[in-house]
Design an enzyme around this catalytic site. Structure first.
Site, short mmCIF file in Angstrom:
data_model
loop_
_atom_site.label_atom_id
_atom_site.label_comp_id
_atom_site.label_asym_id
_atom_site.label_seq_id
_atom_site.Cartn_x
_atom_site.Cartn_y
_atom_site.Cartn_z
N ASP A 288 -3.61 11.71 5.98
CA ASP A 288 -2.40 12.50 5.81
C ASP A 288 -2.62 13.95 6.22
OD1 ASP A 288 -0.70 10.46 4.68
OD2 ASP A 288 -2.02 10.52 2.95
N GLU B 12 8.96 3.66 0.97
CA GLU B 12 7.51 3.71 0.88
C GLU B 12 7.14 4.76 -0.16
OE1 GLU B 12 5.64 4.37 4.64
OE2 GLU B 12 6.00 2.33 5.35
#
Length: 275
Positions: free
Chosen positions: A60, A49
């Site tokens: 995040d 990824e």
């Protein structure tokens, strides 16, 4: 059968879970990113990824936010990310690459141009954190026209209606966010994860990967006993952040090799072929 489907099919026949690392494209720089991708494959990962750096990565945690900031200091653009994938593809035609990011850069480029460029570069899947599955029929159509898998996130609080929608649209694998909150958080409840995966499998017939909160070999092994893939991001990005340049590839490689060994040591009774 595309690269992602081929990898999961082979792993299923071997009763093994996939190891999927996350790194941010351009952290610490573009050349090192490509070298890291090759080192990750040497360490035994099954799929990569690759995060597209973004100025406001809301899903995040601090570790991956800082990695985006480091990449953006080098002015890494979406075009640069495609160039890294294309460079990787010159010598690796087998390891799937999934881009993970946010909608703004894609919409600035336009769906059609994005998916065509991604396809030509050698991208196998795309996960857009802030695309609600209820609103992305056109987006998914463009991806599938280029044989690029649309990857979606599910979480502990995802309602049944959205799970059903993801089951209709998703291809390749589904990414189950095992914690509420942002990436890198801790306090993972393995029993809760197992219960949720059982529930999700009543709707979803493609592989399910689990990420968020996996920071050590023991947790990775336990997740591998329940999931089709183990996704590890923040721990790897931390290693990139704190390693001297001369040691970065070796340090990340050693970490990932230890995670690979742990995942492959999962209990024999927890066959992914039985799930």
């Amino acid at each position: 059968m595309n690269r992602i489907q081929s990898v999961f099919s082979q792993l299923k026949s071997q009763n093994r879970a996939a190891l999927i690392p996350f790194i941010t494209a351009g952290d610490p720089d573009a050349t090192t990113t490509v070298a890291l991708m090759h080192r990750l494959t040497q360490a035994g990962v099954d799929l990569i990824e690759l995060g597209v750096p973004f100025s406001d990565p809301m899903a995040d945690g601090p570790t991956i936010q800082r990695s985006s900031e480091r990449a953006l200091k080098h002015h890494i653009s979406l075009k640069d990310v495609f160039s890294m994938v294309a460079e990787f593809r010159k010598t690796n035609q087998s390891t799937p690459v999934v881009l993970m990011g946010y909608a703004n850069p894609i919409e600035a480029m336009g769906y059609k141009d994005f998916v065509q460029t991604a396809g030509h570069a050698g991208v196998d899947g795309v996960l857009v954190v802030d695309y609600p599955p209820e609103e992305c029929t056109e987006w998914v159509r463009y991806l599938k026209e280029q044989n690029i898998d649309p990857i979606f996130l599910l979480s502990p609080t995802t309602p049944e209606s959205r799970i059903r929608r993801v089951a209709e649209l998703a291809r390749g694998y589904v990414y189950y966010v095992s914690l509420k909150g942002v990436t890198g958080a801790s306090h993972l409840d393995l029993h809760e994860v197992g219960d949720k995966l059982s529930q999700l499998r009543s709707y979803i017939n493609i592989p399910i990967g689990v990420g968020f909160g996996i920071r050590d070999e023991q947790t990775a092994r336990r997740i591998a006993e329940q999931a089709d893939a183990v996704v590890i991001g923040s721990r790897i990005v931390e290693e990139i952040e704190h390693s001297p340049a001369a040691d970065l590839l070796a340090n990340v490689g050693a970490l990932v090799e230890s995670l690979r060994r742990a995942i492959d040591a999962k209990s024999d009774h927890s066959s992914i072929t039985e799930k």
